[in-house]
Scaffold this active site. Structure first.
Site, PDB file in Angstrom:
ATOM      1  N   LEU A 111       0.861  -1.173   0.000  1.00  0.00           N
ATOM      2  CA  LEU A 111       0.000   0.000   0.000  1.00  0.00           C
ATOM      3  C   LEU A 111       0.897   1.222   0.000  1.00  0.00           C
ATOM      4  CD1 LEU A 111      -2.744  -0.870   2.683  1.00  0.00           C
ATOM      5  CD2 LEU A 111      -2.988  -0.919   0.193  1.00  0.00           C
ATOM      6  N   ASP A 112       0.484   2.266  -0.718  1.00  0.00           N
ATOM      7  CA  ASP A 112       1.237   3.512  -0.683  1.00  0.00           C
ATOM      8  C   ASP A 112       1.333   4.015   0.752  1.00  0.00           C
ATOM      9  OD1 ASP A 112       1.298   3.347  -3.433  1.00  0.00           O
ATOM     10  OD2 ASP A 112      -0.376   4.729  -3.725  1.00  0.00           O
ATOM     11  N   GLN A 113       2.358   4.791   1.037  1.00  0.00           N
ATOM     12  CA  GLN A 113       2.584   5.261   2.397  1.00  0.00           C
ATOM     13  C   GLN A 113       1.375   6.012   2.953  1.00  0.00           C
ATOM     14  OE1 GLN A 113       6.469   6.669   3.203  1.00  0.00           O
ATOM     15  NE2 GLN A 113       5.880   7.963   4.921  1.00  0.00           N
ATOM     16  N   THR A 142      -1.753   5.555   2.152  1.00  0.00           N
ATOM     17  CA  THR A 142      -2.962   4.733   2.131  1.00  0.00           C
ATOM     18  C   THR A 142      -2.998   3.852   3.368  1.00  0.00           C
ATOM     19  OG1 THR A 142      -2.921   4.681  -0.288  1.00  0.00           O
ATOM     20  CG2 THR A 142      -4.271   3.022   0.811  1.00  0.00           C
ATOM     21  N   ARG A 177      -5.216   5.973  -7.400  1.00  0.00           N
ATOM     22  CA  ARG A 177      -4.964   7.408  -7.380  1.00  0.00           C
ATOM     23  C   ARG A 177      -4.835   7.958  -8.801  1.00  0.00           C
ATOM     24  NH1 ARG A 177       0.155   7.699  -3.589  1.00  0.00           N
ATOM     25  NH2 ARG A 177      -0.230   9.947  -3.693  1.00  0.00           N
TER      26      ARG A 177
END
Length: 281
Positions: free
Chosen positions: A130-132, A134, A230
């Site tokens: 997961l993106d930082q 998120t 995103r």
């Protein structure tokens, strides 16, 4: 570690189970063969190419494996599912999934590995990311065989991941599919963009709620490209609130509103349907 597995298909061999059913890599299969890791119900070594009756119970005894990450013991993350094979835990916003530089230990995988070691294990490897910014559910394999199997399941779209996002504007279609390839933005080191030369990317969405100037969406990934949700939402003119990298309006707390709240799949070793949902979102 040890666990048992029941053969479901008449005539399946150990070789077919490992290579075809589970899709294990050559290195892992070789290590298991050399370690004589597979036993029958009498805990005797089995012949790998011998057809087995349906219902045969195999016992797997894997040698201990180490993780390349340093465990962090002073951070306890919420664990929503755990068995001998994997963990599903909640990653908070602003925590990286894994280290991006030497010596970094303040990441999700460091904290989960600390949990595994405190409970007698030694190995932990994240299956996806997961993106930082998120938040939400992430899966970690607890042994190399599970990592191999889960990697294949992810590639074959057998891990269903659901998200919620608050986006800018009123999304007029109640549901839809965003199908645009994604590639790197040559003008920005971290940003992605829709590009005809990029990788295939498919995101399904459904409108849950309309609010003043924004919408709450339920999103399901069919593919798992970097920054996929995103990028896709920004491309259709509804960037995530707070996601300034993708032209979203800034929020008061500086965070963007994207949460991975549910994960569902057929357990590769028990064949049971597993649904893990984060009710605290």
């Amino acid at each position: 570690m040890m666990w048992s597995y029941e053969i479901k298909d008449e005539g399946m061999t150990v070789e077919e189970l490992l290579r075809t059913e589970w899709g294990l890599g050559k290195k892992v299969v070789h290590q298991m063969r050399m370690a004589k890791s597979v036993k029958n119900d009498k805990f005797q070594e089995v012949i790998w190419k011998e057809p087995l009756p349906a219902g045969t119970v195999l016992h797997f005894d894997l040698p201990p494996a180490d993780s390349p990450y340093e465990p962090k013991h002073d951070v306890e993350l919420p664990v929503l599912f755990e068995d001998d094979h994997f963990i599903v835990a909640r990653k908070p916003k602003d925590m990286a999934t894994h280290p991006n530089e030497v010596g970094q230990t303040d990441t999700f995988i460091n904290a989960v590995l600390g949990h595994i070691i405190r409970n007698g294990g030694s190995y932990g490897e994240h299956v996806h990311r997961l993106d930082q910014g998120t938040s939400g559910l992430l899966m970690v394999a607890k042994h190399p065989v599970a990592k191999n199997v889960l990697d294949r399941m992810l590639e074959q779209k057998q891990l269903v991941r659901d998200y919620e996002a608050v986006v800018k504007g009123k999304v007029h279609n109640k549901s839809g599919t965003i199908d645009f390839p994604i590639g790197r933005d040559r003008h920005h080191p971290t940003r992605r963009m829709v590009s005809q030369t990029g990788q295939s990317a498919v995101t399904h969405y459904r409108v849950l709620k309309q609010m003043e100037g924004k919408s709450l969406l339920h999103l399901t990934l069919e593919t798992g490209r970097t920054h996929q949700i995103r990028t896709h939402l920004s491309h259709i003119g509804h960037p995530i609130m707070g996601d300034t990298l993708y032209d979203g309006p800034p929020t008061q707390d500086g965070a963007y509103h994207l949460h991975a709240f549910r994960m569902s799949f057929i357990h590769p070793f028990t064949h049971e349907k597993v649904v893990v949902e984060d009710t605290a979102r």
